[in-house]
Design a protein around this motif. Structure first.
Motif, PDB file in Angstrom:
ATOM      1  N   GLY A 464       1.100  -1.372   0.157  1.00 45.99           N
ATOM      2  CA  GLY A 464       0.071   0.016   0.018  1.00 45.99           C
ATOM      3  C   GLY A 464       0.808   1.118   0.139  1.00 45.99           C
ATOM      4  N   LEU A 465       0.283   2.544  -0.206  1.00 45.62           N
ATOM      5  CA  LEU A 465       0.877   3.536  -0.075  1.00 45.62           C
ATOM      6  C   LEU A 465       1.647   3.846   1.082  1.00 45.62           C
ATOM      7  CD1 LEU A 465      -1.893   5.719  -1.742  1.00 45.62           C
ATOM      8  CD2 LEU A 465       0.171   5.077  -2.874  1.00 45.62           C
ATOM      9  N   SER A 466       2.623   4.704   0.880  1.00 45.12           N
ATOM     10  CA  SER A 466       3.306   5.324   2.340  1.00 45.12           C
ATOM     11  C   SER A 466       2.163   6.144   3.318  1.00 45.12           C
ATOM     12  CB  SER A 466       4.277   6.358   1.820  1.00 45.12           C
ATOM     13  OG  SER A 466       4.950   7.190   3.117  1.00 45.12           O
ATOM     14  N   GLY A 467       2.108   5.559   4.317  1.00 37.94           N
ATOM     15  CA  GLY A 467       1.110   6.262   5.253  1.00 37.94           C
ATOM     16  C   GLY A 467      -0.106   5.546   5.266  1.00 37.94           C
ATOM     17  N   SER A 468      -0.206   4.372   4.301  1.00 39.72           N
ATOM     18  CA  SER A 468      -1.677   3.586   4.360  1.00 39.72           C
ATOM     19  C   SER A 468      -2.168   3.052   5.743  1.00 39.72           C
ATOM     20  CB  SER A 468      -1.610   2.739   3.089  1.00 39.72           C
ATOM     21  OG  SER A 468      -0.538   1.756   3.472  1.00 39.72           O
ATOM     22  N   GLY A 469      -0.756   2.726   6.599  1.00 42.96           N
ATOM     23  CA  GLY A 469      -0.874   1.843   7.680  1.00 42.96           C
ATOM     24  C   GLY A 469      -0.295   0.607   7.835  1.00 42.96           C
ATOM     25  N   LYS A 470       0.340   0.141   6.860  1.00 39.68           N
ATOM     26  CA  LYS A 470       1.222  -1.222   6.611  1.00 39.68           C
ATOM     27  C   LYS A 470       1.828  -1.568   7.850  1.00 39.68           C
ATOM     28  CE  LYS A 470       3.659  -0.038   3.126  1.00 39.68           C
ATOM     29  NZ  LYS A 470       3.658   1.297   3.125  1.00 39.68           N
ATOM     30  N   SER A 471       2.821  -0.769   8.531  1.00 34.79           N
ATOM     31  CA  SER A 471       3.384  -1.017   9.600  1.00 34.79           C
ATOM     32  C   SER A 471       2.723  -1.000  10.673  1.00 34.79           C
ATOM     33  CB  SER A 471       4.742   0.023   9.591  1.00 34.79           C
ATOM     34  OG  SER A 471       5.313   0.137   8.418  1.00 34.79           O
ATOM     35  N   THR A 472       1.769  -0.078  11.014  1.00 35.05           N
ATOM     36  CA  THR A 472       0.964  -0.116  12.020  1.00 35.05           C
ATOM     37  C   THR A 472       0.224  -1.527  12.219  1.00 35.05           C
ATOM     38  OG1 THR A 472       0.978   2.362  11.959  1.00 35.05           O
ATOM     39  CG2 THR A 472      -0.664   1.224  13.073  1.00 35.05           C
ATOM     40  N   VAL A 473      -0.594  -1.780  11.201  1.00 35.34           N
ATOM     41  CA  VAL A 473      -1.255  -3.167  11.310  1.00 35.34           C
ATOM     42  C   VAL A 473      -0.393  -4.207  11.270  1.00 35.34           C
ATOM     43  CG1 VAL A 473      -2.900  -4.676  10.069  1.00 35.34           C
ATOM     44  CG2 VAL A 473      -3.122  -2.009   9.894  1.00 35.34           C
ATOM     45  N   ALA A 570      -2.603  13.593   4.188  1.00 32.67           N
ATOM     46  CA  ALA A 570      -3.362  14.063   5.352  1.00 32.67           C
ATOM     47  C   ALA A 570      -2.535  13.557   6.703  1.00 32.67           C
ATOM     48  CB  ALA A 570      -4.673  14.079   5.702  1.00 32.67           C
ATOM     49  N   ARG A 571      -2.226  12.374   6.591  1.00 31.02           N
ATOM     50  CA  ARG A 571      -1.511  11.917   7.845  1.00 31.02           C
ATOM     51  C   ARG A 571      -0.265  12.277   7.756  1.00 31.02           C
ATOM     52  NH1 ARG A 571      -3.421   5.618   7.213  1.00 31.02           N
ATOM     53  NH2 ARG A 571      -5.337   5.888   8.114  1.00 31.02           N
ATOM     54  N   ASP A 572       0.624  12.043   6.895  1.00 30.81           N
ATOM     55  CA  ASP A 572       1.929  12.557   6.626  1.00 30.81           C
ATOM     56  C   ASP A 572       2.861  12.631   7.800  1.00 30.81           C
ATOM     57  OD1 ASP A 572       3.824  13.042   4.844  1.00 30.81           O
ATOM     58  OD2 ASP A 572       3.496  15.251   4.353  1.00 30.81           O
ATOM     59  N   VAL A 573       2.904  11.411   8.410  1.00 27.34           N
ATOM     60  CA  VAL A 573       3.591  11.526   9.949  1.00 27.34           C
ATOM     61  C   VAL A 573       5.137  11.901   9.497  1.00 27.34           C
ATOM     62  CG1 VAL A 573       3.961  10.065  11.764  1.00 27.34           C
ATOM     63  CG2 VAL A 573       2.139   9.261   9.961  1.00 27.34           C
ATOM     64  N   LYS A 574       5.567  11.440   8.513  1.00 29.99           N
ATOM     65  CA  LYS A 574       7.183  11.778   8.280  1.00 29.99           C
ATOM     66  C   LYS A 574       7.282  13.047   7.539  1.00 29.99           C
ATOM     67  CE  LYS A 574       7.747   6.954   8.160  1.00 29.99           C
ATOM     68  NZ  LYS A 574       7.673   5.746   7.188  1.00 29.99           N
ATOM     69  N   ARG A 606      -9.764  -1.692   4.022  1.00 29.52           N
ATOM     70  CA  ARG A 606     -10.182  -0.413   3.852  1.00 29.52           C
ATOM     71  C   ARG A 606      -9.230   0.575   5.042  1.00 29.52           C
ATOM     72  NH1 ARG A 606     -12.449  -0.993  -1.158  1.00 29.52           N
ATOM     73  NH2 ARG A 606     -13.304  -3.129  -0.886  1.00 29.52           N
ATOM     74  N   GLY A 607      -8.098   0.773   4.568  1.00 29.10           N
ATOM     75  CA  GLY A 607      -7.300   1.622   5.579  1.00 29.10           C
ATOM     76  C   GLY A 607      -7.807   2.769   6.058  1.00 29.10           C
ATOM     77  N   GLY A 608      -8.742   3.516   5.559  1.00 33.28           N
ATOM     78  CA  GLY A 608      -9.129   4.811   5.620  1.00 33.28           C
ATOM     79  C   GLY A 608     -10.381   4.805   6.551  1.00 33.28           C
ATOM     80  N   ASP A 609     -11.062   3.512   6.524  1.00 35.20           N
ATOM     81  CA  ASP A 609     -12.386   3.648   7.053  1.00 35.20           C
ATOM     82  C   ASP A 609     -12.366   2.999   8.493  1.00 35.20           C
ATOM     83  OD1 ASP A 609     -13.415   4.645   4.944  1.00 35.20           O
ATOM     84  OD2 ASP A 609     -13.916   2.714   4.144  1.00 35.20           O
ATOM     85  N   GLN A 610     -11.500   1.997   8.772  1.00 37.65           N
ATOM     86  CA  GLN A 610     -11.523   1.193  10.006  1.00 37.65           C
ATOM     87  C   GLN A 610     -10.085   1.470  10.943  1.00 37.65           C
ATOM     88  OE1 GLN A 610     -12.221  -2.435   7.806  1.00 37.65           O
ATOM     89  NE2 GLN A 610     -14.058  -2.816   9.293  1.00 37.65           N
ATOM     90  N   SER A 611     -10.352   1.034  12.357  1.00 37.80           N
ATOM     91  CA  SER A 611      -9.071   1.351  13.077  1.00 37.80           C
ATOM     92  C   SER A 611      -8.252   0.229  12.819  1.00 37.80           C
ATOM     93  CB  SER A 611      -9.659   1.323  14.523  1.00 37.80           C
ATOM     94  OG  SER A 611     -10.070  -0.284  14.579  1.00 37.80           O
ATOM     95  N   PRO A 612      -6.729   0.805  12.976  1.00 36.39           N
ATOM     96  CA  PRO A 612      -5.912  -0.447  13.141  1.00 36.39           C
ATOM     97  C   PRO A 612      -6.072  -1.707  13.673  1.00 36.39           C
ATOM     98  CG  PRO A 612      -4.913   1.569  13.649  1.00 36.39           C
ATOM     99  CD  PRO A 612      -6.470   1.811  13.713  1.00 36.39           C
ATOM    100  N   GLU A 613      -6.764  -1.673  14.693  1.00 34.55           N
ATOM    101  CA  GLU A 613      -6.915  -3.004  15.587  1.00 34.55           C
ATOM    102  C   GLU A 613      -8.037  -3.682  14.761  1.00 34.55           C
ATOM    103  OE1 GLU A 613      -6.784   0.170  16.896  1.00 34.55           O
ATOM    104  OE2 GLU A 613      -5.161  -0.398  18.105  1.00 34.55           O
ATOM    105  N   GLN A 614      -9.145  -3.205  13.933  1.00 37.25           N
ATOM    106  CA  GLN A 614     -10.236  -3.800  13.286  1.00 37.25           C
ATOM    107  C   GLN A 614      -9.187  -4.356  12.186  1.00 37.25           C
ATOM    108  OE1 GLN A 614     -12.540  -0.435  12.843  1.00 37.25           O
ATOM    109  NE2 GLN A 614     -14.358  -1.567  13.631  1.00 37.25           N
ATOM    110  N   LEU A 615      -8.523  -3.792  11.547  1.00 33.68           N
ATOM    111  CA  LEU A 615      -7.587  -4.168  10.588  1.00 33.68           C
ATOM    112  C   LEU A 615      -6.988  -5.443  10.684  1.00 33.68           C
ATOM    113  CD1 LEU A 615      -6.818  -0.727   8.686  1.00 33.68           C
ATOM    114  CD2 LEU A 615      -8.579  -2.252   8.190  1.00 33.68           C
ATOM    115  N   ALA A 616      -6.220  -5.281  11.873  1.00 35.64           N
ATOM    116  CA  ALA A 616      -5.512  -6.483  12.286  1.00 35.64           C
ATOM    117  C   ALA A 616      -6.125  -7.814  12.453  1.00 35.64           C
ATOM    118  CB  ALA A 616      -4.509  -6.013  13.672  1.00 35.64           C
TER     119      ALA A 616
END
Ligand code: PPS
Ligand code: ADP
Length: 627
Positions: A464-473, A570-574, A606-616
């Motif tokens: 997925g894109l940078s910032g999509s949540g790959k590392s978090t999930v 919008a997240r753009d952590v880095k 759907r990385g924009g709609d659900q929490s990291p926990e739900q995705l995991a």
């Protein structure tokens, strides 16, 4: 020459059938008089249709470019303009015959961007007619054309020094060009050069010798084409038949059909089937006209063998006493023909003869400037560039070096996603290193390693894109698995790029190599019995496919973390998106470097709609379901 009296159609065909065929290409730009020369040749051999001639006379008079004389350039250019429509590789083939020979001429445009067209024409030609304007002498394009002709195995050049009328038929001018060209050709491996002074426009030394250049004692251009002797290297090889298809009309007949590309064969001869190595003897040689006692180079035949053997399309049936080599790694010349660059490490299809196998360029040794033959360092090949490359195949093939046999030494590369032909090349020699590396047997195998860990190894591939949540999930998933007592490892792009892949940046070719390496590492870890989580952008479909194919069915789970670009931005952590938008980072995924969306991932988050926990949670479910 001239038109022969035709007794009957059959008689005419039979007579031409028996004639020797010369294939040649013409190189040079329109300004050199190439079209005029070709038009003149066709006109003089009387093979133009009368209605075309009538049109030509009309056009020439209308345009008046040549003082009322026929303008042959108009004819050829007109024909090719018609043919150019809708043809990507733009080579016009023309056929003509004289009493002595049949000819096929490939007419290729002369501009630099048409290197691939010329290569297409040259790949089947025995001889190249290289045109030079007597007033200009050798040009960069003369060098380029000669290099490509030599690269594609042409050993005979007819150097037509044109427009002699415009230099007063001066012998010294001709001799100087002849000498210059001899020096150039020698350095490129062209062994036979015949220089002829001509005026294509006036028809001097084209199909008949000119009286205006008494100092020239050689033949006319057409006489040379009719009489030049082409030695074929394949004549010295043993029998070679690439199997085009297996004919099985009924239970009792199994024949192997194709065209003999080298050598000769007779019933009773022993053959070997490559790359497998099975042996048998020829039972029958079947053709449309009945059985034959012998077949040789150029014949289209169907062979039957004495023994039942497992032979399929793409195998090569060869003389058992003199077979071709079999290998899976090669040094090659490669001409790139696609708008998107060749990327080393990327998987392509390679087609050689009737066989298609997976292939990657493992290294670009150098690229060659086609104008100067200078060797330059390169990490990729762009459209119309030529490189000297190492090539690795997924399976071994029977082959010949291109210099010995074009049919078993020339290949094309095909894009696996688009099916377009993207490259053409020639095999130089097999790299021996593959022969010296063997698989080591290990008593503790992957099943044993998995058993002791009490789990089924797997690869969870997050893309997925940078910032999509790959590392978090991925991080959450690993924690959950760890808590369940599973043995895991998380490979993260940012981290691996600090070590193993610290030499790589973000160009397309570096990303291909980045993914190739991490996929191999993930495979080793799965072999070790681990559940591996890979969290890389991995933007290209082709490399994700390549990674998938390293694993056993069911072991690889592609997890697409689908978060809209706007959300990631919008997240753009880095702060990287802001930098990329401001032009501070080049090749940023989603901004000025592509992300190819997965077509059929095992899991679509759907990385924009659900929490990291739900995705995991969904990832854990997917994994446990598969185990
Ligand atoms: N030009 C450019 N494009 C994309 N990403 C960039 C770039 N430059 C630096 N970064 C940072 O590098 C991380 C991506 O590295 P990857 O190895 O996952 O990328 S790739 O798979 O080879 O495309 C990525 O990390 P993630 O945000 O975790 O994806 C970025 O932080
Ligand atoms: N599902 C989500 N909902 C909201 N924010 C998220 C979600 N997933 C990740 N984030 C946040 O987005 C940012 C980028 O996530 P990260 O995992 O670093 O992405 P990637 O590894 O794909 O670059 C982090 O600050 C993270 O907390």
């Amino acid at each position: 020459m001239g038109r022969e009296p035709i007794l009957s159609v059959d008689d005419y065909l039979a007579r031409h059938e028996a004639k020797d065929l010369l294939r040649f290409i013409t190189c040079g730009s329109v300004d050199d008089g190439k079209s005029t020369l070709l038009g003149r040749l066709l006109y003089d051999t009387k093979l133009l249709f009368d209605d075309q001639l009538a049109a030509l006379e009309g056009d020439s008079l209308r345009h008046g470019t040549q003082n009322g004389e026929l303008d042959f350039a108009l004819l050829v250019d007109g024909l090719s303009a018609e043919r150019e429509q809708g043809i990507t590789i733009d080579v016009a083939y023309r056929f003509f015959t004289t009493e002595r020979r049949k000819f096929i001429v490939a007419d290729c445009p002369g501009h630099e961007q048409y290197t691939r067209n010329m290569a297409t024409g040259a790949s089947t030609a025995d001889l190249a007619v290289v045109l030079v304007d007597a007033r200009k002498g050798l040009l960069t394009q003369t060098r380029r054309h000669t290099y490509i002709a030599a690269l594609l195995g042409i050993r005979h050049v007819l150097l037509a020094v044109n427009k002699m009328d415009l230099v007063g038929y001066d012998e010294a001018t001709f001799r100087a060009i002849e000498a210059d060209y001899a020096a150039l050709a020698q350095g490129m491996g062209i062994t036979q050069v015949t220089a002829i002074p001509v005026s294509a426009l006036r028809g001097e030394n084209v199909s008949a010798r000119a009286t205006t250049m008494p100092w020239f004692t050689g033949t006319s251009l057409l006489e040379h084409l009719e009489t030049v002797v082409i030695e074929r290297p394949a004549d010295t090889l043993g029998f070679r038949l690439p199997v085009q298809w297996v004919a099985r009309p009924d239970q009792n007949f199994r024949g192997y059909a194709g065209q003999v590309v080298a050598g000769a064969i007779a019933p009773g001869d022993e053959v070997v089937v490559l790359p497998g190595g099975a042996r048998s003897r020829v039972a029958r040689i079947v053709t449309a006209d009945g059985d034959r006692k012998r077949a040789a180079t150029g014949d289209a035949i169907t062979l039957t063998l004495e023994d039942e053997r497992d032979i399929s399309r793409g195998d090569v049936i060869a003389a058992a006493h003199n077979p071709p080599q079999v290998a899976d790694q090669f040094a090659t010349h490669l001409l790139w023909m696609d708008e998107s660059a060749l990327l080393p490490g990327r998987g392509y299809w390679l087609k050689i003869g009737a066989r298609t196998v997976g292939a990657q360029v493992t290294e670009i040794k150098h690229k060659v400037d086609v104008n100067t033959q200078e060797e330059l360092a390169a990490k990729r090949l762009e459209l119309n560039e030529v490189g000297y490359c190492n090539l690795g195949l997924d399976q071994p093939i029977a082959f010949e070096s291109y210099a010995n046999c074009r049919e078993l030494g020339a290949f094309i590369l095909i894009d696996r996603q688009t099916n377009a032909t993207v490259g053409a090349g020639t095999l130089d020699f097999a790299l021996r290193r593959a022969d010296n590396i063997h698989w080591q047997h290990m008593d503790i195998d992957r099943a044993a390693r998995a058993r002791i860990k009490g789990q089924s190894p797997a690869c969870l591939w997050f893309t997925g894109l940078s910032g999509s949540g790959k590392s978090t999930v991925a991080n959450l998933v690993e924690k959950r698995l760890f808590a369940l007592g599973r043995h895991t490892y998380l490979l993260d792009g940012d981290n691996v790029r600090h070590g193993l892949n610290r030499d790589l940046g973000f160009t397309d070719e570096d990303r291909v190599e980045n993914i190739r390496r991490v996929a191999e590492v993930a495979k080793l870890m799965v072999d070790a019995g681990l559940i591996v989580l890979v969290s890389f952008i991995s933007p290209f479909r082709e490399e994700r496919r390549m990674a998938r194919e390293l694993f056993a069915p069911g072991e690889f789970h592609e997890v697409f973390v689908d978060t809209p670009l706007a959300v990631c931005e919008a997240r753009d952590v880095k702060g990287l998106y802001a930098k990329a938008r401001a032009g501070g980072i080049r090749n940023f995924t989603g901004i000025d470097s592509p992300y190819e969306v997965p077509e059929s991932p095992e899991l679509h988050l759907r990385g924009g709609d659900q929490s990291p926990e739900q995705l995991a949670e969904q990832v854990i479910e997917e994994l446990l379901r598969a185990q």
